[in-house]
Design an enzyme around this catalytic site. Structure first.
Site, PDB file in Angstrom:
ATOM      1  CE1 TYR A 164      59.361  10.089  23.194  1.00 10.03           C
ATOM      2  CE2 TYR A 164      57.045   9.751  23.175  1.00 10.03           C
ATOM      3  CZ  TYR A 164      58.372   9.792  22.648  1.00 10.03           C
ATOM      4  OH  TYR A 164      58.313   9.076  21.657  1.00 10.03           O
ATOM      5  CD  GLU A 218      61.102  10.869  20.125  1.00 14.11           C
ATOM      6  OE1 GLU A 218      60.602   9.860  20.257  1.00 14.11           O
ATOM      7  OE2 GLU A 218      62.317  11.313  20.285  1.00 14.11           O
TER       8      GLU A 218
END
Ligand code: GDP
Ligand code: MN
Length: 380
Positions: free
Chosen positions: A102, A190
């Protein structure tokens, strides 16, 4: 401004040298065959494009074969995800996943810094990582006034477990990601998952990009993405409500026609005479006064240079069409040139209505098309 679609975000990634898998937007069966050929594989990912996450869990991301792709795509088009129907589908080259990470950068407007969050527990959302593995989220802050450089991110990369070549790749990706965020005034970028492939490459398998709505005045590319999207979906919706199908194109003349065939022929004719259609509104067979009037109202709100109404009345009655045109021109302040071609059922009556109100109607479509092009190009 809300988030961008994954494919829009990935186009920005490409421009900023952040590696992404090969992809293509679905647009009919041929696009599937072409894409399979392009990647040299029989399998591909089908990814529904939505302005909300959680697609994986909702079954909107799936690996399929060339033969099953079409059927699967048809089953997801129109499905509702977070209140909106799926209208866009992306085909993507599958990646061989070794590990999912992530990585995100979010703007903290109070401190004027990007906060970088990274974890080697990617693939699930950050809330879940925070809950289950709070000690495995690593943070770093970078003031927006500092130029991001790869050496700044080596420590973070090491914490995530990257070594050697992969560490270098990670540091470069994060550098590029922050450069992009600063240059484009992004609130959030992201990448989840950021994928380490079996053959040792790091690649962005998803994108979530949220622009800063207040900075759009200095980000013309993002602003035009937003306006295209807003306009497109709102108008389509408005038209559909009135039983009109609206197709957005990128030329200068707005078209109202009856039936898809005539609409297409009209587009071709405008091109032939040297102009191009901005959109067409197909009011369908049996269009009544209200529909025609509504279609003109929709066109009148468009940044177009002229209007071409091309009606061949079969079920549609030309007098109804004429009444619709008169109704709309009385209600709306239409200042751009408009040319009407009207023929078919009740055409005499229709033409009479138009002429009484100071409009001329053509019977043939060639001279009418030629005329609107002349008017738009500044002749008379
Ligand atoms: P999201 O659920 O809307 O965030 O969509 P993602 O693009 O992140 O995809 C969800 C999940 O699909 C990923 O976390 C992966 O675990 C899984 N997945 C499996 N194979 C692939 C692949 O080849 N490409 C991508 N992008 N995802 C894959
Ligand atoms: Mn994701």
């Amino acid at each position: 401004m809300s988030m961008l679609y994954e494919f829009e975000g990935k186009n920005l990634f490409k421009e900023h040298n952040i590696p992404v898998p090969k992809s293509k937007l679905y647009n009919g069966k041929q696009s599937i065959v072409d894409f399979a050929k392009e990647i040299g594989k029989n399998e591909m990912m089908v990814k529904a494009q939505a302005l909300a996450g959680g697609r994986g869990k909702a079954g909107l991301i799936k690996k399929v074969t060339v033969n099953t792709a079409e059927e699967h795509i048809k089953s997801i088009l129109g499905r509702i995800h977070h209140g909106k129907p799926i209208e866009i589908v992306m085909l993507e080259e599958p990646v061989k996943i070794k590990k999912e990470y992530y990585l995100a950068a979010m703007l903290d407007t109070n401190s004027g810094q990007y906060l970088v969050l990274a974890s080697s527990r990617g693939g699930v959302d950050i809330e879940e990582i925070a809950e289950k593995y709070p000690n495995e989220i690593y943070r770093l802050a970078l003031p927006i006034t500092v130029e991001p450089l790869p050496f700044m991110f080596i420590d973070l990369g090491k914490k995530l477990g990257f070594t050697a070549k992969k560490l270098t790749q990670f540091a470069q990706i994060l550098t590029n990601m922050l450069t992009m965020a600063i240059n484009l005034d992004l609130m959030l970028v992201e990448i989840n998952p950021l994928i380490e492939t079996i053959d040792g490459h790091i690649i962005a398998a998803d994108s979530k990009v949220v622009p800063d709505g207040n900075a759009l005045f200095r980000q013309p590319n993002l602003a035009s993405l937003k306006s295209q999207r807003d306009q497109y979906s709102e108008l389509e919706y408005e038209a559909a409500q009135a039983g009109i199908s609206y197709v957005q194109l990128d030329g200068e003349i707005g078209i109202i026609a009856c039936g898809a065939g005539l609409s297409m022929a009209t587009c071709d004719l405008l091109k032939y005479y040297g102009s191009s259609p901005a959109n067409f509104l197909d009011v369908g067979g049996g269009a009544d006064q209200k529909k025609v009037s509504k279609a003109l109202e929709i066109l009148s709100e468009q940044p177009i240079k002229g209007i071409f109404i091309n009606v061949f009345g079969g079920i549609t009655r030309c007098d109804e069409v004429a009444e619709g045109i008169i109704d709309a021109t009385k209600r709306l302040n239409i200042k751009i040139p408009m040319v009407i071609r009207l023929i078919g059922t009740n055409d005499k009556k229709g033409i009479e209505i138009l002429e009484k109100n100071g409009f001329h109607a053509y019977g043939e479509m060639e001279p009418a098309a030629k005329k609107i092009v002349e008017l738009v190009k500044g002749g008379n």
